[in-house]
Design an enzyme around this catalytic site. Structure first.
Site, PDB file in Angstrom:
ATOM      1  CG  ASN A 299      -3.793 -10.004   0.885  1.00  0.00           C
ATOM      2  OD1 ASN A 299      -3.683 -11.130   0.424  1.00  0.00           O
ATOM      3  ND2 ASN A 299      -4.143  -9.790   2.128  1.00  0.00           N
ATOM      4  CB  ALA A 300       0.600 -12.436   0.407  1.00  0.00           C
TER       5      ALA A 300
ATOM      6  CD  GLU B 292      -6.831   5.963  -6.741  1.00  0.00           C
ATOM      7  OE1 GLU B 292      -6.503   4.916  -6.118  1.00  0.00           O
ATOM      8  OE2 GLU B 292      -6.159   6.430  -7.667  1.00  0.00           O
TER       9      GLU B 292
END
Ligand code: THU
Length: 157
Positions: free
Chosen positions: A64-65, A74
């Protein structure tokens, strides 16, 4: 004064030396690398969890930015597995990664500390060891449990 030594057994296999079930799990982890969303690191990780009964659930890293909001493969896999199948215990997990060129890593990819802690909780829920298979190109490292990857873990739950 008192000393203890903590040992972690790691056994290395070629893919054809694995059981058919473990080979399938490794294949699913490799396949899951294709579902990574990694526009920032370009490191594509896949994780596949075999549940009791044999069903396999997989996940991939999702970045994500706002960097800390991203999640490793995981944790994507284990949170999804338990959210979708809360009554099924984990049996084994395989983890694989591809580099920015799309090649499987030449050395194994091991889970980060946060993922080890998250996975340990599901191993505790299972009440028995969850096998860990770490994939490299042409070789797989097998560890007997998540606990063996996280000695002296926080387990007050
Ligand atoms: N990553 C995983 O998904 N699993 C690991 O075991 C280590 C790191 C991800 C996080 C991030 O998206 C990228 O790999 C680079 O660190």
């Amino acid at each position: 004064m008192r000393e203890t030594i903590i040992e972690t057994p790691v056994t290395y296999y070629t893919p054809d030396e694995l059981s058919a079930a473990d080979r399938e799990l490794v294949g699913r982890a490799v396949e899951a690398t294709r579902n990574a969303y990694a526009p920032y690191s370009h490191f594509h990780v896949g994780a596949a969890i075999r549940l009791e009964g044999g069903e396999i659930v997989s996940g991939a890293n999702q970045e994500n930015a706002a960097f800390p909001s991203g999640t490793c493969a995981e944790r994507t896999a284990c949170y999804y597995a338990h959210a979708a199948h809360p009554d099924k215990r984990f049996e084994a997990i395989a983890i694989a990664a591809r580099d920015a060129d799309g090649n499987l890593t030449r050395t194994v990819t091991a889970p980060c500390g946060a993922c080890r802690q998250a996975l340990l909780e599901y191993e505790t829920l299972a009440g028995r060891p969850v096998k860990v298979l770490l994939v490299a190109d042409g070789e797989i490292a097998l560890l007997p449990s998540v606990k063996s990857l996280l000695p002296l873990a926080f387990t007050e739950f």
